[in-house]
Design an enzyme around this catalytic site. Structure first.
Site, PDB file in Angstrom:
ATOM      1  N   CYS A 137       0.750  -1.397  -0.098  1.00 50.74           N
ATOM      2  CA  CYS A 137      -0.209  -0.057  -0.110  1.00 50.74           C
ATOM      3  C   CYS A 137       0.977   1.105   0.076  1.00 50.74           C
ATOM      4  O   CYS A 137       1.465   1.785   1.000  1.00 50.74           O
ATOM      5  CB  CYS A 137      -0.980  -0.113   1.046  1.00 50.74           C
ATOM      6  SG  CYS A 137      -2.005   1.773   1.330  1.00 50.74           S
ATOM      7  N   CYS A 140      -0.687   4.181   2.315  1.00 46.70           N
ATOM      8  CA  CYS A 140      -0.224   3.889   3.412  1.00 46.70           C
ATOM      9  C   CYS A 140       1.285   4.404   4.093  1.00 46.70           C
ATOM     10  O   CYS A 140       1.634   4.828   5.060  1.00 46.70           O
ATOM     11  CB  CYS A 140      -0.575   2.603   4.236  1.00 46.70           C
ATOM     12  SG  CYS A 140      -2.016   1.889   3.245  1.00 46.70           S
ATOM     13  N   ASP A 141       2.344   3.675   3.091  1.00 43.12           N
ATOM     14  CA  ASP A 141       3.563   3.589   3.597  1.00 43.12           C
ATOM     15  C   ASP A 141       4.674   4.502   2.626  1.00 43.12           C
ATOM     16  O   ASP A 141       5.715   4.544   2.996  1.00 43.12           O
ATOM     17  CB  ASP A 141       4.224   2.218   3.434  1.00 43.12           C
ATOM     18  CG  ASP A 141       3.255   1.072   4.466  1.00 43.12           C
ATOM     19  OD1 ASP A 141       2.781   1.607   5.734  1.00 43.12           O
ATOM     20  OD2 ASP A 141       3.015  -0.011   4.134  1.00 43.12           O
TER      21      ASP A 141
END
Ligand code: NDP
Length: 326
Positions: A137, A140-141
């Site tokens: 992701c 997200c990261d």
């Protein structure tokens, strides 16, 4: 001794969508039952720092966030049951679901919130290094790769979008694809090919994710050219696997309409499935956004729709038909 559990709202799945549906349904006085499945907390349980869920000044941990949602859902009156549903029958109400425990759930409405799973390459090194440089992701990261070099694996829309997104953070992004052409939409391909930070490595499969240091963090990927068989090493700080997702819908096949890829089909802007009284929220019906916050949002909608559905069911027929048409 197997139990038969009657409920107004049965929520299947314990991710952000399921817990949010539970919170709203409980606060709506519907005494929901939430069946939490094998991995309560869903995909956030394999995420570490979460910095994009509103309400927290500093990074929070994915498992902690899910623990809080679970506690909140129970606090407001949800009965959370740890069980795995093995089959469901949505042909008539009350809907009937049977758990691995042997318990039978009879529900006036159902919210499907079983989520999806990222597809992984299946390499031991990829599994070992999840959270230490391997991610599925970018939203997200990606933030953690400011000024660094990353690889994205895959050739579909997700891979290309993730590669483009990662250019906001990383200095260099290498897209690695197993063939010599992408399946992503042409407009995305044009953006990818013209981006100065992105390089594409064609015809290449990942043999291994390599790591160094103590504790171990990713330092590259070993690639195999699928035509020549030649091995090479690409030095990167992070690897984003973007080879698709699989919605968790096996038990719903033949019960609600699914699309070609197995996602639950819902009415545009709503969570209503092809079966009146059965709703779907979160990644199980969303292959585009896949965020905790969007899953929570649709979980809320599902609970409100279930509440409205039950209210209409309780009204005399003519009045209900008139209200449904509004
Ligand atoms: P896709 O299934 O479209 O693409 C998966 C990619 O991963 C393919 O290029 C495939 O290669 C590659 N792949 C699959 N398995 C492996 C493997 N074991 N090793 C290496 N590579 C592999 O998945 P997406 O997540 O990209 O998209 C899913 C759906 O969501 C699609 O319908 C897509 O259009 C949609 N979507 C739409 C977006 C948008 O409209 N903006 C954004 C994101 C997704 P190969 O090509 O060789 O099969």
């Amino acid at each position: 001794m197997p139990e038969t559990i009657h409920t107004q709202v049965l929520i299947i799945g314990a991710g952000p969508a399921g817990y949010t549906a539970a919170i709203y349904a409980a606060r709506g006085g519907l005494d929901p039952v939430l069946v939490s499945g094998l991995q309560p907390g869903g995909q956030l349980m394999i995420t570490t720092d979460v910095e994009n869920y509103p309400g927290f000044e500093t990074a929070i941990q994915g498992p902690w966030l899910m623990e809080q949602m679970a506690k909140q859902a129970e606090h407001v009156g949800t009965r959370v049951i740890s069980d795995l549903l093995m089959n469901v029958d949505f042909s008539c109400r009350p809907f009937r679901c049977v758990g691995d425990s042997g318990d039978v759930y009879l529900a006036e409405t159902v919210v499907i919130a079983t989520g999806a799973q990222a597809r992984w390459l299946g390499l031991p090194s990829e599994k070992r290094l999840q959270g230490a440089g391997v991610s599925a992701c970018a939203t997200c990261d990606g933030f953690f790769y400011r000024g660094k070099q990353v690889a994205v694996i895959g050739g579909g829309n997700t891979a290309v979008e993730e590669a483009l997104y990662l250019t906001h953070h990383a200095d260099k992004v290498t897209l690695v694809h197993r063939r010599d052409s992408l399946r992503a939409e042409k407009i995305l391909q044009r953006r990818l090919f013209s981006h100065p930070k992105i390089t594409v490595v064609w015809d290449s499969a990942v043999e291994e994710v390599t790591a160094g240091g103590q504790p171990e963090v990713v330092n590259g990927v070993t690639l195999r050219n699928v035509r020549s068989g030649a091995l090479s090493h690409l030095a990167v700080d992070g690897v984003f696997i973007a080879i698709g997702h699989m919605p968790n819908t096996t038990i719903f096949r033949g019960q609600v309409e699914l699309d070609d890829e197995g996602y639950v089909l819902t009415k545009p802007g709503l969570t209503q499935t092809s079966v009146p009284g059965v709703f779907a929220a979160g990644d199980v019906q969303d292959k585009l956004w896949r965020q905790a916050i969007t899953a929570a949002g649709t979980g809320c909608i599902a609970a409100l729709e279930a509440e409205k559905f039950l209210t209409l069911q309780a009204l005399p027929t003519v009045q209900a038909a008139a209200q449904a048409a509004e």
